[in-house]
Write a protein that holds these residues in place. Sequence first.
Motif, PDB file in Angstrom:
ATOM      1  N   ASN A   1       0.798  -1.234   0.000  1.00  0.00           N
ATOM      2  CA  ASN A   1       0.000   0.000   0.000  1.00  0.00           C
ATOM      3  C   ASN A   1       0.828   1.280   0.000  1.00  0.00           C
ATOM      4  OD1 ASN A   1      -1.969  -1.925   0.269  1.00  0.00           O
ATOM      5  ND2 ASN A   1      -2.565  -1.359   2.344  1.00  0.00           N
TER       6      ASN A   1
ATOM      7  N   PRO B   1      -6.194  -1.056  -0.939  1.00  0.00           N
ATOM      8  CA  PRO B   1      -6.756   0.293  -0.962  1.00  0.00           C
ATOM      9  C   PRO B   1      -5.910   1.226  -1.827  1.00  0.00           C
ATOM     10  CG  PRO B   1      -5.679  -0.129   1.132  1.00  0.00           C
ATOM     11  CD  PRO B   1      -5.700  -1.420   0.403  1.00  0.00           C
TER      12      PRO B   1
ATOM     13  N   THR C   1      -4.578   4.173  -1.634  1.00  0.00           N
ATOM     14  CA  THR C   1      -3.412   4.880  -1.094  1.00  0.00           C
ATOM     15  C   THR C   1      -3.301   4.603   0.403  1.00  0.00           C
ATOM     16  OG1 THR C   1      -4.816   6.836  -0.795  1.00  0.00           O
ATOM     17  CG2 THR C   1      -3.448   6.778  -2.784  1.00  0.00           C
TER      18      THR C   1
ATOM     19  N   SER D   1      -3.632   7.162   2.596  1.00  0.00           N
ATOM     20  CA  SER D   1      -4.466   8.151   3.284  1.00  0.00           C
ATOM     21  C   SER D   1      -5.528   8.707   2.355  1.00  0.00           C
ATOM     22  CB  SER D   1      -3.600   9.299   3.805  1.00  0.00           C
ATOM     23  OG  SER D   1      -3.121  10.096   2.728  1.00  0.00           O
ATOM     24  N   LEU D   2      -6.570   9.261   2.945  1.00  0.00           N
ATOM     25  CA  LEU D   2      -7.635   9.891   2.170  1.00  0.00           C
ATOM     26  C   LEU D   2      -7.101  11.089   1.402  1.00  0.00           C
ATOM     27  CD1 LEU D   2     -10.586  10.312   1.377  1.00  0.00           C
ATOM     28  CD2 LEU D   2     -10.929  11.510   3.554  1.00  0.00           C
TER      29      LEU D   2
ATOM     30  N   ALA E   1      -5.599   9.959  -1.775  1.00  0.00           N
ATOM     31  CA  ALA E   1      -6.630   9.536  -2.721  1.00  0.00           C
ATOM     32  C   ALA E   1      -7.280  10.737  -3.402  1.00  0.00           C
ATOM     33  CB  ALA E   1      -7.685   8.702  -2.000  1.00  0.00           C
TER      34      ALA E   1
ATOM     35  N   GLY F   1      -0.775   0.960   6.311  1.00  0.00           N
ATOM     36  CA  GLY F   1      -1.616   2.114   6.601  1.00  0.00           C
ATOM     37  C   GLY F   1      -2.274   2.002   7.956  1.00  0.00           C
TER      38      GLY F   1
ATOM     39  N   GLY G   1      -8.580  -2.694   6.220  1.00  0.00           N
ATOM     40  CA  GLY G   1      -8.078  -2.114   4.990  1.00  0.00           C
ATOM     41  C   GLY G   1      -7.899  -3.141   3.896  1.00  0.00           C
TER      42      GLY G   1
ATOM     43  N   THR H   1     -12.485  -3.442   3.145  1.00  0.00           N
ATOM     44  CA  THR H   1     -12.801  -2.529   2.041  1.00  0.00           C
ATOM     45  C   THR H   1     -13.486  -3.266   0.892  1.00  0.00           C
ATOM     46  OG1 THR H   1     -10.519  -2.814   1.258  1.00  0.00           O
ATOM     47  CG2 THR H   1     -11.005  -0.825   2.525  1.00  0.00           C
TER      48      THR H   1
ATOM     49  N   MET I   1     -11.019   4.659   1.401  1.00  0.00           N
ATOM     50  CA  MET I   1     -10.213   5.354   2.406  1.00  0.00           C
ATOM     51  C   MET I   1     -11.098   5.992   3.473  1.00  0.00           C
ATOM     52  SD  MET I   1      -7.348   4.455   1.400  1.00  0.00           S
ATOM     53  CE  MET I   1      -6.605   5.151   2.873  1.00  0.00           C
TER      54      MET I   1
ATOM     55  N   ASP J   1     -10.895   5.156   7.486  1.00  0.00           N
ATOM     56  CA  ASP J   1     -10.781   6.212   8.496  1.00  0.00           C
ATOM     57  C   ASP J   1     -11.937   6.166   9.490  1.00  0.00           C
ATOM     58  OD1 ASP J   1      -8.473   7.051   7.304  1.00  0.00           O
ATOM     59  OD2 ASP J   1      -9.291   8.904   6.467  1.00  0.00           O
TER      60      ASP J   1
END
Length: 385
Positions: free
Chosen positions: A89, A111, A113, A115-116, A119, A193, A199, A203, A363, A367
């Motif tokens: 990731n 996922p 990336t 972090s959001l 993304a 992550g 994750g 997801t 993402m 979170d």
Amino acid sequence: MSRKLRMGMIGGGTGAFIGAIHRIAAIMDNQIELVCGCFSSSPENSLKSGKSYFLPENRIYSSYQQMLELEAQLPEDERMDLVVIVTPNHVHFDPAMLAMEHGFHVVMDKPITLSLDEALQLKKKQQETGLELALTHTYSGYPAVKEAKMRVARGDLGNIRRIYVEYPQGWLSAKEEDSNKQAEWRTDPKRSGRAGCIGDIGTHAHQVAEYISGLKTTEICAELNKFVPGRLLDDDGAALLRFNNGARGVLMASQIAAGEENNVKIRVYGEKGGLEWQQHEPNTLWVKWADRPTEMVRVGTGQMGEWAQHNTRTPGGHPEGYLEAFANIYRNFALTVQAKMNGEQPTSEMLDFPGVEDGIRGMQFIDTMVKAGYNDSVKWVKFGE
């Protein structure tokens, strides 16, 4: 367009599980060919892998930066058209961003990336460049799953009320060994992550629930667990979900469900009936009614609609599995890119592949799960906050 799309690969060297899956899926429909790659962070391993894939040495690169820069300098009729990113990731965002900066389409694992924020940056870059980005949320590629989506969308079940989705695995029931590279990076916060199990496979469960239902999650109440002593990231989790139409859902993902393989299962219930699909029997979609007998709808038998048929390859009785579902993402992505290269408008069937928006939702899901899942008191957390 009178040629195959030319593909480069970042990661996926000899012995890597997911790299081989991507290569098989990409070439299944003869729309794509592998022409170059940087297959490992080790130049020696990259060269060895590239040779085993019968690539010329001048198209086997020692770093992804070198690959993207040199490929961009090649004549248009030689350089790659797209790059596939099959790395842990933490090596998703930089190569994807650099690829689009050099004019290449992108296919990548989820996922999207670490972090959001990353993304959202990829979304902005995609909008600026007009390039395509596909995310390999495999389970939405199954023909029966696509049939489920279409039946919900046309209102067969009425207003959706309840969704149950689960993804149990057992391969991380014990402490990972140092030699297990797949486990090693997935349980390392620096490479995986903020989340582990959630994750990695949570997801997937969340994406297929939103894909089939057409709904969006608005709030989550969750619990995350670290059952194996010393583990830094979650290896198990569960959540209550609230959706934007008032529906309610339950999501479960676990990598310590000893004895389980990849037992993905989803049930969706509306006012008039429900449906059920399980990856262990991928060619069967069960449709259940309040006022008549349950229907068993089978892939490849003419019982399914246009979207499912578009993604079906074999006659009934020949199971369409994980590789074919993966390949459906690649084919639809390739057909979309080819149509745009020809100045044509892609059809809705072509455009049916997960993309950057699915990545952003993923993402936001991670979170929100982390925020809600480690709260000792019962608490609903708004999705994405």
